[in-house]
Design a protein around this motif. Sequence first.
Motif, PDB file in Angstrom:
ATOM      1  N   THR A  35       0.793  -1.235   0.000  1.00  0.00           N
ATOM      2  CA  THR A  35       0.000   0.000   0.000  1.00  0.00           C
ATOM      3  C   THR A  35       0.820   1.278   0.000  1.00  0.00           C
ATOM      4  OG1 THR A  35      -0.146   0.119   2.416  1.00  0.00           O
ATOM      5  CG2 THR A  35      -1.878  -1.124   1.258  1.00  0.00           C
ATOM      6  N   ARG A  66       2.933   8.079  -5.976  1.00  0.00           N
ATOM      7  CA  ARG A  66       1.765   8.204  -6.865  1.00  0.00           C
ATOM      8  C   ARG A  66       1.990   7.445  -8.165  1.00  0.00           C
ATOM      9  NH1 ARG A  66       0.812  14.631  -6.138  1.00  0.00           N
ATOM     10  NH2 ARG A  66      -0.427  14.518  -4.240  1.00  0.00           N
ATOM     11  N   PRO A  71      -1.105   4.312  -2.405  1.00  0.00           N
ATOM     12  CA  PRO A  71      -1.923   5.361  -1.792  1.00  0.00           C
ATOM     13  C   PRO A  71      -1.266   6.083  -0.613  1.00  0.00           C
ATOM     14  CG  PRO A  71      -2.790   3.192  -1.249  1.00  0.00           C
ATOM     15  CD  PRO A  71      -1.674   2.986  -2.229  1.00  0.00           C
ATOM     16  N   GLN A 112      -1.183  10.555   2.700  1.00  0.00           N
ATOM     17  CA  GLN A 112      -1.974  10.057   1.577  1.00  0.00           C
ATOM     18  C   GLN A 112      -1.443  10.696   0.297  1.00  0.00           C
ATOM     19  OE1 GLN A 112      -6.113  10.801   2.492  1.00  0.00           O
ATOM     20  NE2 GLN A 112      -6.343   8.666   3.066  1.00  0.00           N
ATOM     21  N   THR A 114      -2.906  10.489  -2.647  1.00  0.00           N
ATOM     22  CA  THR A 114      -3.986  10.788  -3.583  1.00  0.00           C
ATOM     23  C   THR A 114      -4.585  12.168  -3.359  1.00  0.00           C
ATOM     24  OG1 THR A 114      -5.509   9.652  -2.097  1.00  0.00           O
ATOM     25  CG2 THR A 114      -4.574   8.363  -3.903  1.00  0.00           C
TER      26      THR A 114
END
Length: 115
Positions: A35, A66, A71, A112, A114
């Motif tokens: 992840t 990215r 993520p 994060q 995103t």
Amino acid sequence: MTPPGLLRGASVDFRWRPVAAAWYLGVGDEIAPGTSAFIRKLTVRRAWAKKGVSTELLSFARAHARALARPYLRLDCVADRLGLRDLYEHFGFAVHSVIRKGTVSFARDELQTTQ
């Protein structure tokens, strides 16, 4: 700003000038395998401190995560290094958890990618 000796986040300078920073950017993760990208051993030479080198490296790492469709970007930091933790939090990292290894506590931070 990219200082001499900084090659896309690497600590190698083929012109033999002093290196500004060193780090390891990988994809291994203890929290949730697959992840995240993970920053290890980020260090900046004192002569380049407070000149944006850390921010440039963190920006590169976020973009790399990215591009890998990860993520999260994660890192560990000794929990009582408040100045360093402030840098990471200012960039957007949040504490995921705190773990102990021997007598030392480490903050496990994540960002994060995103956003």
